[in-house]
Design an enzyme around this catalytic site. Sequence first.
Site, short mmCIF file in Angstrom:
data_model
loop_
_atom_site.label_atom_id
_atom_site.label_comp_id
_atom_site.label_asym_id
_atom_site.label_seq_id
_atom_site.Cartn_x
_atom_site.Cartn_y
_atom_site.Cartn_z
N ARG A 1 5.57 7.19 0.42
CA ARG A 1 6.27 7.99 1.46
C ARG A 1 5.63 9.36 1.68
O ARG A 1 6.30 10.32 2.02
CB ARG A 1 7.77 8.11 1.12
CG ARG A 1 8.46 6.77 1.17
CD ARG A 1 9.64 6.70 0.28
NE ARG A 1 9.26 6.86 -1.11
CZ ARG A 1 10.08 6.71 -2.13
NH1 ARG A 1 11.34 6.41 -1.91
NH2 ARG A 1 9.67 6.86 -3.37
N HIS B 1 -16.81 -7.00 12.07
CA HIS B 1 -17.26 -8.14 12.85
C HIS B 1 -18.45 -7.73 13.71
O HIS B 1 -18.53 -6.62 14.21
CB HIS B 1 -16.14 -8.77 13.69
CG HIS B 1 -15.25 -7.78 14.36
ND1 HIS B 1 -13.98 -7.49 13.92
CD2 HIS B 1 -15.46 -7.01 15.43
CE1 HIS B 1 -13.46 -6.58 14.70
NE2 HIS B 1 -14.32 -6.26 15.64
N THR B 2 -19.39 -8.66 13.78
CA THR B 2 -20.62 -8.38 14.50
C THR B 2 -20.43 -8.73 15.96
O THR B 2 -19.97 -9.81 16.30
CB THR B 2 -21.77 -9.22 13.89
OG1 THR B 2 -21.75 -8.97 12.48
CG2 THR B 2 -23.11 -8.84 14.46
N ASP C 1 -14.46 -13.27 5.94
CA ASP C 1 -15.84 -13.59 6.31
C ASP C 1 -16.03 -15.07 6.66
O ASP C 1 -17.03 -15.69 6.28
CB ASP C 1 -16.82 -13.19 5.19
CG ASP C 1 -16.62 -11.76 4.76
OD1 ASP C 1 -16.44 -10.91 5.65
OD2 ASP C 1 -16.62 -11.49 3.54
P1 IMP Z 1 -10.74 -2.88 -0.08
O1 IMP Z 1 -10.07 -3.66 1.00
O2 IMP Z 1 -11.89 -2.06 0.41
O3 IMP Z 1 -9.77 -2.10 -0.91
O4 IMP Z 1 -11.41 -3.94 -1.10
C1 IMP Z 1 -10.64 -4.80 -1.92
C2 IMP Z 1 -11.30 -6.15 -2.07
O5 IMP Z 1 -11.23 -6.84 -0.83
C3 IMP Z 1 -12.78 -6.09 -2.44
O6 IMP Z 1 -13.09 -7.18 -3.28
C4 IMP Z 1 -13.48 -6.26 -1.11
O7 IMP Z 1 -14.77 -6.81 -1.24
C5 IMP Z 1 -12.54 -7.23 -0.42
N1 IMP Z 1 -12.61 -7.13 1.03
C6 IMP Z 1 -12.03 -6.19 1.82
N2 IMP Z 1 -12.31 -6.42 3.11
C7 IMP Z 1 -13.06 -7.53 3.15
C8 IMP Z 1 -13.63 -8.31 4.21
O8 IMP Z 1 -13.50 -8.01 5.41
N3 IMP Z 1 -14.34 -9.41 3.82
C9 IMP Z 1 -14.48 -9.77 2.52
N4 IMP Z 1 -13.96 -9.10 1.51
C10 IMP Z 1 -13.25 -7.99 1.82
#
Ligand code: IMP
Length: 501
Positions: free
Chosen positions: A154, A51-52, A23
């Site tokens: 796997r 992404h916006t 972000d």
């Molecule tokens: P997951 O990727 O959905 O398994 O989330 C695992 C951790 O990564 C969580 O704390 C999410 O908030 C964080 N996370 C995953 N993708 C993003 C992103 O694009 N921006 C910020 N945090 C992310």
Amino acid sequence: MNGYEKLLNNVLKLAIVCNQWGDTGKGKIVDLFAEWADIIARGTGGANAGHTIRINGKEYIFHLIPSGILWDSNDKINIIGSGVAFDPRIAIEELAILKKEGKSYDKLQISLNAHLVLPQHLVMDRVKESDSSTGKIGTTGRGIGPLYVDHYDRIGLVVNDLLNKDIFAKKLKRNLAGKIKQLHLSDPNIVEKVMRHEHLENGIFYHPNEVFDVDAIIERYLSYGKELREMINNTEEFIRTSVNKSQKILLEGAQGLLLSVDYGTYPYVTSSDCSVSGLAKGVGISEKNIDLTLGIVKAFYMTRVGEGAFPTEIGGEDSAEWCGRKGVTKNLEKESFVGGSVNNNNEFEQGIAVRLAGNEYGATTGRPRRVGWLDLPLLRHAIKYNGQNIILTKLDVLNECEVIKVCDEYKYTGHTYFSGQRTIKAGEIIKTAIPSAEVLKYCQPVYKEFGGWKKDITGIRSWQDLPKKLKELCQYVSASTDTNIRILSVGPDRNETIFID
Ligand code: IMP
């Protein structure tokens, strides 16, 4: 040569990654360089990223399609690489938006080896997150963790399986067997609620006894295969050939180094390797092929979504607890904290003001992002993997701030901790973060305070014209982390960018 051209001089492979918890405004920077590139490729993450994108004045949030898709040039090829957690349902939704807006996606390629996010991955992710005994991560609920588990176990299915009915059905049944057993041990009400979630198409894959209606999944996913068929390709092969043909390739990172499953703040991370090496691998090339890596750093504040230690969090635990509460939205914060100032003496409210000023609400989940001051020990850790060239973004957010704090080092306050041959004792000063959750939660930030520049900087286009106080801050960050700041972003638009020679 202008700053843009100088930066790209002799560069054929450029990688854009993030040095924080994601972000950081990657979308704008990728868009900036997409003009230059022949090929734009993603290699990590999945629909957890967001992404916006603005199309014809309207804003859309894209999760999977590379940000280069909006460039009208017919020559640009966008690639979803094999390292991406590919959710066909979301891809098709995004393609439908492009179609509706008259945007072409003829040149989009999807790796036939990318692993498929299937309904069971969303279910496993959500059921696990609702079980307090397994330790909540605060995931985005997009099935990312369970998908990578299957990959390494796997038993994963890949995009190419969508084109082969019998193989898809056989692999699907094998994949589901263990999960059905496991879900039968979970609370059936939670399982049913999750199965009926809109991301699982309101229950069309739900079977009351077997949990999953296998035939419904097969039917739906093979139909996705038909829709995507023209785009499915051996993209690794394609990229390798392009590397040899000296084409300009832009690698688009997802999330950030601190969320990398290998180098991040484990276990509060995502499940892919968000470093530049993970990105290169995810598109099928060697990291050695990359001529320039630019690592984004949001400044002079940073954000984190979900659980996990955040030493510089403004408002500390109160903020973490508030951001984790259900129902806290941008609107609620706007209405409840009218007139809030980034100079508020109450840190909890100051944090909310910074969040509102930076519009720090999840693009994927809408969740409020936790905000904190820029943390240099974590940055020193990140650049070990992503290199020394950095971009500072969102500099305009703190235009009004009177005092800007930067965490220069930590004071460790926990029990004696053995880190290999090193022994860390209470009171010790840590300059480069040890990202382990057990250490990070006992790291107390030691701040340096700087006066703010108190001026709108969005119209400024050169380093020389920036306020002296802001330049001093940049120079301090660069000197104390041994990094080269190559770009400053002073506003959301493409031209609100300063290249530094
Ligand atoms: P997951 O990727 O959905 O398994 O989330 C695992 C951790 O990564 C969580 O704390 C999410 O908030 C964080 N996370 C995953 N993708 C993003 C992103 O694009 N921006 C910020 N945090 C992310």
